[in-house]
Scaffold this motif. Sequence first.
Motif, PDB file in Angstrom:
ATOM      1  N   GLN C 198       0.844  -1.200   0.000  1.00 29.12           N
ATOM      2  CA  GLN C 198       0.000   0.000   0.000  1.00 29.12           C
ATOM      3  C   GLN C 198       0.880   1.251   0.000  1.00 29.12           C
ATOM      4  O   GLN C 198       0.637   2.199  -0.738  1.00 29.12           O
ATOM      5  N   ILE C 199       1.923   1.202   0.844  1.00 30.12           N
ATOM      6  CA  ILE C 199       2.822   2.366   0.937  1.00 30.12           C
ATOM      7  C   ILE C 199       3.491   2.599  -0.418  1.00 30.12           C
ATOM      8  O   ILE C 199       3.645   3.734  -0.873  1.00 30.12           O
ATOM      9  N   ASP C 200       3.819   1.493  -1.098  1.00 32.15           N
ATOM     10  CA  ASP C 200       4.473   1.628  -2.413  1.00 32.15           C
ATOM     11  C   ASP C 200       3.458   1.894  -3.524  1.00 32.15           C
ATOM     12  O   ASP C 200       3.824   1.958  -4.706  1.00 32.15           O
ATOM     13  N   LYS C 201       2.169   1.992  -3.148  1.00 33.78           N
ATOM     14  CA  LYS C 201       1.111   2.352  -4.109  1.00 33.78           C
ATOM     15  C   LYS C 201       1.059   1.396  -5.302  1.00 33.78           C
ATOM     16  O   LYS C 201       0.983   1.825  -6.459  1.00 33.78           O
ATOM     17  N   THR C 202       1.110   0.068  -5.029  1.00 34.19           N
ATOM     18  CA  THR C 202       1.078  -0.848  -6.177  1.00 34.19           C
ATOM     19  C   THR C 202      -0.357  -1.270  -6.482  1.00 34.19           C
ATOM     20  O   THR C 202      -0.641  -1.770  -7.552  1.00 34.19           O
ATOM     21  N   GLY C 203      -1.298  -1.106  -5.500  1.00 36.11           N
ATOM     22  CA  GLY C 203      -2.682  -1.483  -5.804  1.00 36.11           C
ATOM     23  C   GLY C 203      -3.434  -1.903  -4.553  1.00 36.11           C
ATOM     24  O   GLY C 203      -2.973  -1.669  -3.438  1.00 36.11           O
ATOM     25  N   PHE C 204      -4.587  -2.511  -4.752  1.00 34.89           N
ATOM     26  CA  PHE C 204      -5.448  -2.948  -3.644  1.00 34.89           C
ATOM     27  C   PHE C 204      -4.827  -4.211  -3.052  1.00 34.89           C
ATOM     28  O   PHE C 204      -4.399  -5.109  -3.781  1.00 34.89           O
ATOM     29  N   THR C 205      -4.753  -4.260  -1.722  1.00 31.85           N
ATOM     30  CA  THR C 205      -4.153  -5.444  -1.085  1.00 31.85           C
ATOM     31  C   THR C 205      -5.147  -6.052  -0.103  1.00 31.85           C
ATOM     32  O   THR C 205      -5.958  -5.335   0.491  1.00 31.85           O
TER      33      THR C 205
END
Lengths: 89, 359, 245
Positions: C198-205
């Motif tokens: 989430q912190i790295d903004k890769t997507g929904f986790t």
Amino acid sequence: MKKICKTVPKNRRLFGKIMRGTITIDTEFCKGCEYCIEFCPKKVIHLSEKLNVKGYYFAELKENEENGCTGCATCAISCPEAAIEVYRE
Amino acid sequence: MNKELMNGTSAIAESAIQAGCKYYFGYPITPQNELPEYMSRRLPKVDGVFLQAESELSAINMVLGASAAGARVMTSSSSPGISLKQEAISYMAAQELPAVIVNIMRGGPGLGHIAFSQADYFQSTRGGGHGDYRTIVLAPCTVQEMADMTFNSFDLADTYRTPVILLGDGMLGQMMEPVVIPTAKNKSPPRRDYAVTGAKGREQRVIKSFFVEGKDLKEHNWKLFRKYKKIEQNEVRYETYLLDDAEMAVVAYGTAARIAKGAINRLRKEDEGLRIGMIIPKTLWPFPSRVIKETSRYISDFFVFELCTGQMIDDVRLSLEGSGHIHFYGRPGSVVPTPSELARIMARHYYQSQRKKKK
Amino acid sequence: MKKIYSRPKSLSKVPFHHCPGCGHSIIHRLIAELLDEMDLQERAICTPPPGCSVFAYNYINIDMVEAPHGRGAAVATGIKRVRPDCLVFTYQGDGDLAAIGTAETLHAANRGEFITAIFVNNAVYAMTGGQMAPTTLLGQKTTTSPYGRNPQSEGEPIKMSELLSTFKGTSYIERVAVNNPKNIKKAKKAIQKAFQHQIDKTGFTLVEILSPCPVNWKMDPLQSCKWIDEVMIKEFPLGVKKEIK
């Protein structure tokens, strides 16, 4: 990814020296679920005969087994109530 | 901003943006589609967030989250969609979260009709969801009022920390009129020391509505009650029209009030000049009961006109407390009466009341 | 002797109200440990749902907003859009996320919202007394499937992790369990990776956590942990279902 998870090494015997450790269990937080008793590799924990305020038989270190604990923290990892503190030499 | 020709929904959208609303969560439903469409064009340009949710129910919960995070936030829908939002509106009333909810009423109940009606009066003014709560309900009559009321609704919501409902209808939403969009002098939003922003250097903040202890909820219910009493004292808005020499007082809001004004003007110009005036509630909750009660001291006949089968009539009756005679004409089903058509109906009730007075 | 483990700082000094052996307590503890270790306590916002975990705000010392039942993903979306620099995570049960909140969950995942869903799967509606949930196993008896869940009329257990892993918007999805120390360590690792994604903004986790519910399963705590191994994991296989490198 930052490696942060403190995984506790399985074998607590380092360089031939037996690791010493101990734990404290908050008797009022414990609900007697017996996870720590079940998962302790050294089987040094048992349910006390005494009851806590809520009426649970709380978990405690067996009297004659204090030196059995290696401080591996498996009990603390499995404790739902975060009631166990672990000390290690 | 200078005068522009805009339809009601776009006027609401632009006015909200001018009031500092940066977040809009919506869902398509006729007759308010132009509002989300407008927001989807404009908000990205003012580094705001437009999000079309998967349902009106989800949209209002996004509004709940954004408001809890301290933003000026809005959603809009039309009757069936507003029904889907009721649970979260009750939560926001309980959690004392400010937000603006626009209902461009359409025909109901059920799928009803895509044009307009005033059949959501009870749903809007009686809380609409579960539990003891009310929401402020504003009722515009013109596109200019839609802009002005939207603009003020954000301050109202912040002042009282409560959801505010703007109750338009399909006619007003789709109608184009010249409008001057209000602009804010200072754009900085008010301090929100309840908002969740991450507990940095302060205690945790919890926005909740669950009270496990009955007595705590009792206190909270009465706290909300005191807030609603304060709103009733300070925020009642209404207009009167040619009431001073009137023999009969019309009570109508929104589009119904505009039609009635046309009818009144026609009847007054006729040879024998029927003396009819009007009270136009601008806030449906808090309802302008006092002015209706006072009017009943010198006018005994009230003519309630609604674009539904009669809901506001209950509040008129409550306000009068038996001290006046109520005539009612309802026109549900999105079939708009023309002013002259309404004038004939009003005249009949007017002569009926005069004859009774002579007896 | 050096103290090497104690109650995480982010966990308030209040005993949990959950039942003995409840997985919620373990998960609350893991989240609190991670908030300490990843230094997120001052940036985290959670949306506890109505359910056994409704009192999460009494235990985990971060900003919280109570979400209506099933609407966690939508409330979290609203929060994250306003506070993109905060770590926003929902905490939801199986009824909350996979029954009433299915649409909110699927669409938050599909939009790739940068939020994390902590999905506690204990196969029942626990707080309301153990009714059948979307993840109740076939044949499993609950207070509303007294003769055992029957696929003809009540369908099959829903596998949310597998379902959501097909969504492009998701970046990290893992199913874990908290029924023994080994799995608990893996569960902590999974939540930590989800937060990091989430912190790295890769997507929904999303992290689906099989969690013991002794009281409603009518077992003692250790039996419920065994039941997860012997029965539940067969229906809900553990492992990473999606991971964007």
